[in-house]
Scaffold this active site. Sequence first.
Site, PDB file in Angstrom:
ATOM      1  N   CYS A 120      20.954  36.387  40.802  1.00 43.52           N
ATOM      2  CA  CYS A 120      19.805  37.238  40.469  1.00 43.52           C
ATOM      3  C   CYS A 120      20.200  38.592  39.899  1.00 43.52           C
ATOM      4  CB  CYS A 120      18.949  37.440  41.722  1.00 43.52           C
ATOM      5  SG  CYS A 120      18.470  35.889  42.496  1.00 43.52           S
ATOM      6  N   GLU A 172      20.026  33.002  35.346  1.00 44.56           N
ATOM      7  CA  GLU A 172      20.918  32.050  35.994  1.00 44.56           C
ATOM      8  C   GLU A 172      20.388  30.640  35.794  1.00 44.56           C
ATOM      9  OE1 GLU A 172      20.548  31.440  40.265  1.00 44.56           O
ATOM     10  OE2 GLU A 172      19.585  33.408  40.396  1.00 44.56           O
ATOM     11  N   HIS A 209      15.362  43.604  45.325  1.00 45.40           N
ATOM     12  CA  HIS A 209      15.366  42.190  44.989  1.00 45.40           C
ATOM     13  C   HIS A 209      14.678  41.481  46.164  1.00 45.40           C
ATOM     14  CE1 HIS A 209      16.379  38.175  43.996  1.00 45.40           C
ATOM     15  NE2 HIS A 209      17.147  38.026  45.055  1.00 45.40           N
ATOM     16  N   ALA A 251       2.098  26.263  61.351  1.00 45.37           N
ATOM     17  CA  ALA A 251       1.261  27.180  60.568  1.00 45.37           C
ATOM     18  C   ALA A 251       1.786  28.606  60.740  1.00 45.37           C
ATOM     19  CB  ALA A 251      -0.180  27.093  61.036  1.00 45.37           C
TER      20      ALA A 251
HETATM   21  N1  ACO Z   1       4.482  31.777  62.590  1.00 39.19           N
HETATM   22  C1  ACO Z   1       5.070  32.945  62.236  1.00 39.19           C
HETATM   23  N2  ACO Z   1       6.398  33.038  61.962  1.00 39.19           N
HETATM   24  C2  ACO Z   1       7.145  31.920  62.050  1.00 39.19           C
HETATM   25  C3  ACO Z   1       6.601  30.683  62.423  1.00 39.19           C
HETATM   26  C4  ACO Z   1       5.190  30.638  62.702  1.00 39.19           C
HETATM   27  N3  ACO Z   1       4.580  29.492  63.056  1.00 39.19           N
HETATM   28  N4  ACO Z   1       7.586  29.767  62.416  1.00 39.19           N
HETATM   29  C5  ACO Z   1       8.722  30.406  62.057  1.00 39.19           C
HETATM   30  N5  ACO Z   1       8.454  31.721  61.833  1.00 39.19           N
HETATM   31  C6  ACO Z   1       9.372  32.759  61.382  1.00 39.19           C
HETATM   32  C7  ACO Z   1      10.743  32.718  62.021  1.00 39.19           C
HETATM   33  O1  ACO Z   1      10.722  33.348  63.280  1.00 39.19           O
HETATM   34  C8  ACO Z   1      11.566  33.466  60.998  1.00 39.19           C
HETATM   35  O2  ACO Z   1      11.344  34.844  61.091  1.00 39.19           O
HETATM   36  P1  ACO Z   1      12.471  35.857  61.638  1.00 39.19           P
HETATM   37  O3  ACO Z   1      13.713  35.571  60.869  1.00 39.19           O
HETATM   38  O4  ACO Z   1      11.902  37.183  61.356  1.00 39.19           O
HETATM   39  O5  ACO Z   1      12.613  35.545  63.087  1.00 39.19           O
HETATM   40  C9  ACO Z   1      10.934  33.042  59.674  1.00 39.19           C
HETATM   41  O6  ACO Z   1       9.649  32.532  60.014  1.00 39.19           O
HETATM   42  C10 ACO Z   1      11.706  31.979  58.935  1.00 39.19           C
HETATM   43  O7  ACO Z   1      11.957  30.936  59.835  1.00 39.19           O
HETATM   44  P2  ACO Z   1      13.411  30.280  59.914  1.00 39.19           P
HETATM   45  O8  ACO Z   1      13.394  29.181  60.915  1.00 39.19           O
HETATM   46  O9  ACO Z   1      14.441  31.346  60.030  1.00 39.19           O
HETATM   47  O10 ACO Z   1      13.434  29.655  58.440  1.00 39.19           O
HETATM   48  P3  ACO Z   1      14.442  28.617  57.839  1.00 39.19           P
HETATM   49  O11 ACO Z   1      15.795  28.782  58.379  1.00 39.19           O
HETATM   50  O12 ACO Z   1      13.817  27.287  57.923  1.00 39.19           O
HETATM   51  O13 ACO Z   1      14.446  29.095  56.279  1.00 39.19           O
HETATM   52  C11 ACO Z   1      15.435  30.695  54.731  1.00 39.19           C
HETATM   53  C12 ACO Z   1      14.429  30.451  55.849  1.00 39.19           C
HETATM   54  C13 ACO Z   1      16.851  30.643  55.301  1.00 39.19           C
HETATM   55  C14 ACO Z   1      15.186  32.052  54.131  1.00 39.19           C
HETATM   56  C15 ACO Z   1      15.265  29.596  53.649  1.00 39.19           C
HETATM   57  O14 ACO Z   1      13.956  29.656  53.139  1.00 39.19           O
HETATM   58  C16 ACO Z   1      16.256  29.720  52.507  1.00 39.19           C
HETATM   59  O15 ACO Z   1      17.369  29.233  52.604  1.00 39.19           O
HETATM   60  N6  ACO Z   1      15.841  30.347  51.352  1.00 39.19           N
HETATM   61  C17 ACO Z   1      16.680  30.510  50.180  1.00 39.19           C
HETATM   62  C18 ACO Z   1      17.784  31.530  50.377  1.00 39.19           C
HETATM   63  C19 ACO Z   1      17.335  32.955  50.270  1.00 39.19           C
HETATM   64  O16 ACO Z   1      16.218  33.259  49.861  1.00 39.19           O
HETATM   65  N7  ACO Z   1      18.250  33.900  50.598  1.00 39.19           N
HETATM   66  C20 ACO Z   1      18.004  35.317  50.487  1.00 39.19           C
HETATM   67  C21 ACO Z   1      19.003  36.116  49.682  1.00 39.19           C
HETATM   68  S1  ACO Z   1      19.750  35.279  48.331  1.00 39.19           S
HETATM   69  C22 ACO Z   1      18.573  34.882  47.123  1.00 39.19           C
HETATM   70  O17 ACO Z   1      17.919  35.737  46.572  1.00 39.19           O
HETATM   71  C23 ACO Z   1      18.387  33.507  46.740  1.00 39.19           C
END
Ligand code: ACO
Length: 457
Positions: A116, A82, A251, A31
């Site tokens: 984007c 895109e 963005h 959560a």
């Molecule tokens: N409570 C509060 N925060 C939490 C919890 C919790 N229970 N669990 C995890 N978190 C936090 C983590 O600490 C992390 O925060 P931080 O980076 O500030 O430390 C955040 O939540 C995300 O957790 P991660 O484990 O890093 O997430 P994951 O690797 O599973 O996925 C990601 C995140 C990489 C952004 C993924 O959603 C993704 O690939 N998205 C698409 C790519 C993207 O958006 N890229 C950005 C630029 S390019 C574009 O626009 C597409």
Amino acid sequence: PRDVGILALEVYFPAQYVEQSELERFDGVEAGKYTRGLGQQQMGFCAAHEDINSLCLTVVQRLVERGKLSWDSIGRLEVGTETVIDKSKAVKTVLMELFRESGNTDVEGIDTTNACYGGTASLFNAASWVESSAWDGRYAVVVCGDIAVYATGNARPTGGAGAIAMLVGPNAPLVLERGLRGTHMEHAYDFYKPDLSSEYPVVDGPLSIQCYLRALDRCYAVYRRKAESQWHQAGMKRPFTLDDFKFIIFHTPFCKLVQKSVGRLLLNDFLAAPNPDTTAGLYKGLQPFRDLKLEDTYTSKEVEKAFQTASQEIFNQKTKPSLLLSSRNGNMYTPSMYGCLASLLAQCSARDLAGSRIGAFSYGSGLAASMFSLRVSQDSSPGSPLDKLLSSLADLPARLDARKRVAPQDFADIMKQREETHHLANHTPHGSQEDLFPGTWYLERVDDKYRRQYARK
Ligand code: ACO
């Protein structure tokens, strides 16, 4: 022509969404991961009978109808997207159906694609057209739209969908500041769509975040240099800092990344400052970071945390009001940053906005990025172009509230259905009228030659 920029702005988002806290439970993650960790509240998604053409048809028709414009008054229309449903035929050509009755076919512009970034490329093109010898005195319309969907897994909660149309011309209430643009482009495989049979990208999440932050550093450096050189020519010598933007929009793949980005810009200011005071004020306690090199810090949690904390108040004032649509509808891809602009205009008073400079950072994976700025007109009196623009966006929160909440299981079912049907010929999509706002275009039928037929609710 003087003061070329954005005269009007229209937003379309889907009529249904999932709650991110419910999605956390459904996905079996901890959560708070999507809500506090990524900063996302809700995620909008399209009905099964919506596609990129229908999204763009809806938003362009809304722009023209609500602005009481004539279809003849538009001399250029281009689309940044895109979301590919045809490898040859542009979305723009479908939008020409809206012009049919007027007889106006003299409309320049076509689609532009790079993740984007396409909307920003289109906006730059449109403004250049108005400022050029090719301009015939009519308006340009810039459309950006996307359906941002990911395969199941950790990227799925960072989806979204929507479209934005902007009317571009002279004497605008939001002027594109001349000469103030910083661009960074390079070759990277951070997010791309090589599988043409799938709506989903191949994404390296951590790499994409690093690429985004590096592009931000580079664009800010170039933007700052150009601003300082303009000042220098005017006889003023001082560094450009975040203080010179009253607002900054980004963005927004997810809101938490934007908050980190504000911290990142503060880090840039801090390292560029000749003699920062680290005993009091904004930079208090940051002395240990004084000798850092930007390129060594992309993975440092310590740096990220220190500058996020130091920039909290800057974020609250300059950026937070712009995240309404991003947090409640998600990443729309090309329209993302323009959704932030719309949110800012909907959330701030005319008095706050009048005369301000809005910094804007646009990023498209692969990668293409620009920082530029908009100058808001001084005149916010009743009936002024700025007043009209702001009034047209004032109902944004109420429109978001009017959407239908859908359970994660139903959302997952619709996603599965899209996977199986989005590429089919001889197909009638399953979709209910109830899943659409009034005035929305939708896909009625794909015939045996893949020709798409649309209707309007
Ligand atoms: N409570 C509060 N925060 C939490 C919890 C919790 N229970 N669990 C995890 N978190 C936090 C983590 O600490 C992390 O925060 P931080 O980076 O500030 O430390 C955040 O939540 C995300 O957790 P991660 O484990 O890093 O997430 P994951 O690797 O599973 O996925 C990601 C995140 C990489 C952004 C993924 O959603 C993704 O690939 N998205 C698409 C790519 C993207 O958006 N890229 C950005 C630029 S390019 C574009 O626009 C597409």
